[in-house]
Design a protein around this motif. Structure first.
Motif, PDB file in Angstrom:
ATOM      1  N   PHE A   1       0.838  -1.092  -0.038  1.00 41.85           N
ATOM      2  CA  PHE A   1       0.020   0.070   0.090  1.00 41.85           C
ATOM      3  C   PHE A   1       0.980   1.271  -0.072  1.00 41.85           C
ATOM      4  N   VAL A   2       2.101   1.215   0.828  1.00 36.25           N
ATOM      5  CA  VAL A   2       2.872   2.320   0.671  1.00 36.25           C
ATOM      6  C   VAL A   2       3.396   2.858  -0.830  1.00 36.25           C
ATOM      7  N   GLN A   3       3.793   1.538  -1.442  1.00 36.20           N
ATOM      8  CA  GLN A   3       4.139   1.596  -2.691  1.00 36.20           C
ATOM      9  C   GLN A   3       2.990   2.399  -3.632  1.00 36.20           C
ATOM     10  N   VAL A   4       2.004   1.925  -3.476  1.00 34.37           N
ATOM     11  CA  VAL A   4       0.900   2.517  -4.358  1.00 34.37           C
ATOM     12  C   VAL A   4       0.597   3.962  -3.839  1.00 34.37           C
ATOM     13  N   LEU A   5       0.413   4.402  -2.615  1.00 32.40           N
ATOM     14  CA  LEU A   5      -0.065   5.655  -2.284  1.00 32.40           C
ATOM     15  C   LEU A   5       1.669   6.682  -2.466  1.00 32.40           C
ATOM     16  N   GLY A   6       2.565   5.753  -2.290  1.00 32.63           N
ATOM     17  CA  GLY A   6       3.769   6.710  -2.976  1.00 32.63           C
ATOM     18  C   GLY A   6       3.737   6.920  -4.365  1.00 32.63           C
ATOM     19  N   GLN A   7       3.243   6.114  -5.352  1.00 34.64           N
ATOM     20  CA  GLN A   7       3.101   6.690  -6.436  1.00 34.64           C
ATOM     21  C   GLN A   7       2.173   7.823  -6.723  1.00 34.64           C
ATOM     22  N   GLU A   8       0.968   7.748  -5.926  1.00 35.15           N
ATOM     23  CA  GLU A   8       0.059   8.560  -6.073  1.00 35.15           C
ATOM     24  C   GLU A   8       0.603  10.026  -5.692  1.00 35.15           C
TER      25      GLU A   8
ATOM     26  N   ARG B   1     -12.431   2.622   0.516  1.00 40.76           N
ATOM     27  CA  ARG B   1     -12.963   1.730  -0.438  1.00 40.76           C
ATOM     28  C   ARG B   1     -13.606   2.924  -1.439  1.00 40.76           C
ATOM     29  N   LYS B   2     -13.537   2.814  -2.962  1.00 37.81           N
ATOM     30  CA  LYS B   2     -13.987   3.512  -3.655  1.00 37.81           C
ATOM     31  C   LYS B   2     -15.473   3.087  -4.076  1.00 37.81           C
ATOM     32  N   ASN B   3     -16.366   4.039  -4.266  1.00 34.67           N
ATOM     33  CA  ASN B   3     -17.868   3.666  -4.520  1.00 34.67           C
ATOM     34  C   ASN B   3     -18.397   2.625  -3.302  1.00 34.67           C
TER      35      ASN B   3
ATOM     36  N   SER C   1      -6.097 -18.983  -5.394  1.00 31.51           N
ATOM     37  CA  SER C   1      -5.463 -20.342  -4.716  1.00 31.51           C
ATOM     38  C   SER C   1      -4.602 -20.198  -3.486  1.00 31.51           C
ATOM     39  N   ASP C   2      -4.104 -19.079  -3.382  1.00 30.52           N
ATOM     40  CA  ASP C   2      -3.082 -18.826  -2.521  1.00 30.52           C
ATOM     41  C   ASP C   2      -3.033 -17.310  -2.063  1.00 30.52           C
ATOM     42  N   PHE C   3      -4.423 -17.172  -1.445  1.00 30.54           N
ATOM     43  CA  PHE C   3      -4.650 -15.565  -1.188  1.00 30.54           C
ATOM     44  C   PHE C   3      -3.588 -14.868  -0.280  1.00 30.54           C
ATOM     45  N   GLU C   4      -3.680 -15.708   1.117  1.00 28.44           N
ATOM     46  CA  GLU C   4      -2.861 -15.019   2.147  1.00 28.44           C
ATOM     47  C   GLU C   4      -1.692 -14.677   1.835  1.00 28.44           C
ATOM     48  N   ALA C   5      -0.849 -15.548   1.049  1.00 30.95           N
ATOM     49  CA  ALA C   5       0.488 -15.128   0.557  1.00 30.95           C
ATOM     50  C   ALA C   5       0.511 -14.179  -0.614  1.00 30.95           C
ATOM     51  N   LYS C   6      -0.890 -14.006  -1.405  1.00 32.75           N
ATOM     52  CA  LYS C   6      -0.666 -12.944  -2.385  1.00 32.75           C
ATOM     53  C   LYS C   6      -1.545 -11.778  -2.232  1.00 32.75           C
ATOM     54  N   LYS C   7      -2.037 -11.538  -1.028  1.00 37.76           N
ATOM     55  CA  LYS C   7      -2.831 -10.619  -0.553  1.00 37.76           C
ATOM     56  C   LYS C   7      -2.164  -9.221  -1.057  1.00 37.76           C
ATOM     57  N   SER C   8      -0.770  -9.389  -0.823  1.00 40.06           N
ATOM     58  CA  SER C   8       0.005  -7.690  -1.119  1.00 40.06           C
ATOM     59  C   SER C   8      -0.120  -7.621  -2.800  1.00 40.06           C
ATOM     60  N   ASP C   9      -0.076  -8.587  -3.617  1.00 39.05           N
ATOM     61  CA  ASP C   9       0.018  -8.461  -4.710  1.00 39.05           C
ATOM     62  C   ASP C   9      -1.306  -7.876  -5.409  1.00 39.05           C
ATOM     63  N   VAL C  10      -2.594  -8.252  -4.808  1.00 34.83           N
ATOM     64  CA  VAL C  10      -3.751  -7.838  -5.106  1.00 34.83           C
ATOM     65  C   VAL C  10      -3.677  -6.333  -4.621  1.00 34.83           C
ATOM     66  N   ILE C  11      -3.266  -5.827  -3.597  1.00 37.89           N
ATOM     67  CA  ILE C  11      -3.185  -4.374  -3.228  1.00 37.89           C
ATOM     68  C   ILE C  11      -2.286  -3.736  -4.077  1.00 37.89           C
ATOM     69  N   LEU C  12      -1.217  -4.423  -4.532  1.00 45.04           N
ATOM     70  CA  LEU C  12      -0.448  -3.428  -5.418  1.00 45.04           C
ATOM     71  C   LEU C  12      -0.830  -3.334  -6.823  1.00 45.04           C
TER      72      LEU C  12
ATOM     73  N   LEU D   1      -4.406  -3.479  -7.837  1.00 41.50           N
ATOM     74  CA  LEU D   1      -5.640  -2.804  -7.750  1.00 41.50           C
ATOM     75  C   LEU D   1      -5.677  -1.809  -6.805  1.00 41.50           C
ATOM     76  N   GLY D   2      -4.877  -1.624  -6.389  1.00 44.18           N
ATOM     77  CA  GLY D   2      -4.950  -0.243  -5.358  1.00 44.18           C
ATOM     78  C   GLY D   2      -5.567   1.046  -5.830  1.00 44.18           C
ATOM     79  N   LYS D   3      -4.926   1.357  -7.134  1.00 43.04           N
ATOM     80  CA  LYS D   3      -5.369   2.433  -7.759  1.00 43.04           C
ATOM     81  C   LYS D   3      -6.861   2.438  -8.059  1.00 43.04           C
ATOM     82  N   VAL D   4      -7.498   1.085  -8.394  1.00 45.12           N
ATOM     83  CA  VAL D   4      -8.489   0.870  -8.980  1.00 45.12           C
ATOM     84  C   VAL D   4      -9.479   0.881  -8.074  1.00 45.12           C
ATOM     85  N   VAL D   5      -9.493   0.067  -6.809  1.00 42.07           N
ATOM     86  CA  VAL D   5     -10.411  -0.122  -5.783  1.00 42.07           C
ATOM     87  C   VAL D   5     -10.441   0.756  -4.467  1.00 42.07           C
ATOM     88  N   PHE D   6      -9.469   1.628  -4.475  1.00 39.68           N
ATOM     89  CA  PHE D   6      -9.368   2.428  -3.096  1.00 39.68           C
ATOM     90  C   PHE D   6      -9.248   3.662  -3.661  1.00 39.68           C
ATOM     91  N   ASP D   7      -9.818   4.795  -2.815  1.00 42.44           N
ATOM     92  CA  ASP D   7      -9.820   6.409  -3.197  1.00 42.44           C
ATOM     93  C   ASP D   7      -8.563   6.952  -2.423  1.00 42.44           C
TER      94      ASP D   7
END
Length: 260
Positions: free
Chosen positions: A18-25, A164-166, A224-235, A237-243
């Motif tokens: 998330f810091v990477q995503v917000l840092g880009q913002e 969360r957006k919307n 299939s391995d969400f707990e290990a890859k949750k950070s990948d989802v944030i990275l 989709l962060g700009k897409v799903v969060f305001d």
């Protein structure tokens, strides 16, 4: 070779993403800055012992100190980003002050977030190293049983829940959890669903739903391995799903901008 000028320490891979995503913002350059987390790292004095989490920040700083004359010779600033949790601000500040004093032998005496203190470190050189250190606490809003909101508390999960957006758009896979939580909490069960537990479960289910909807085949692999890859989802989709311009992020954005 790009020199590392700034280091930001966070609690988990999810915080790092998330810091990477917000840092880009906020147009924080990815070059010259390293984001490290407190997830499963070796104790600098007992390497066979594994450490993790907020309470290990002193040991992480101690480890960084040992690398200032080798890997991090150009570092000028260190930022510490921890969850606020259910501690008040003063308790969190004391926690970081104690950790910095443990690692560097100097109590920065932080009195507020975002405050930079200069510390001088003898890291094996003839000339001591001087750098600036600061801290920030990730927080959102916690829903209390009486439907009030407790501000300046929480963690990354509660923050992402808040931004969360919307939010008016129903996401059944996550939002229907409130039916389960109400069922449990109004039952005779000795086990109750706390606000923190609900928020964490909601966020996990929300991110699962977003990965399925927006990431296609790669989303299936993540599920299939969400707990290990949750950070990948944030990275991803962060700009897409969060305001990322949400008012709850104002102080966080300001803190990151000090590392430009």
């Amino acid at each position: 070779m790009q020199h590392i000028n700034n280091i930001i320490i966070v609690e988990s891979p999810n915080d790092r993403a998330f810091v990477q995503v917000l840092g880009q913002e906020v147009e924080l350059s990815a070059t010259g800055i390293e984001i490290v987390d407190l997830h499963k790292f070796p104790d600098p004095t007992v390497p066979e012992k594994e450490l993790r989490g907020k309470h290990a920040i002193g040991k992480k700083l101690e480890g960084l100190k040992g690398q200032l004359d080798r890997k991090y010779t150009h570092v000028k600033k260190i930022g510490v980003v921890l969850d606020m949790d259910d501690w008040d601000l003063l308790t969190n500040l004391k926690h970081v002050n104690k950790a910095v004093a443990f690692a560097f032998g100097t109590d920065p005496k932080f009195e507020k977030e975002g405050q930079f203190r200069e510390i001088s470190i003898n890291a094996g050189r003839n000339t001591p190293i001087s750098l600036l250190i600061s801290c920030f606490f990730t927080k959102g809003y916690i829903d209390l049983p009486n439907d009030d909101l407790k501000e300046d508390a929480g963690n990354l999960d509660t923050l992402l829940f808040a931004i969360r957006k919307n939010p008016q758009i129903h996401v059944p896979y996550a939002d229907c959890l409130h039916l389960w939580a109400d069922c449990v909490n109004f039952s005779e069960s000795n086990l109750k669903v706390s606000p923190n537990l609900y928020t964490k479960m909601w966020l996990d289910n929300f991110l699962r739903a977003m990965a399925k909807e927006k990431l296609g085949k790669s989303g299936k692999n993540i599920l299939s391995d969400f707990e290990a890859k949750k950070s990948d989802v944030i990275l991803e989709l962060g700009k897409v799903v969060f305001d990322l311009k949400h008012t709850a992020l104002e102080k966080f954005r300001q803190f990151l901008q000090t590392f430009k």
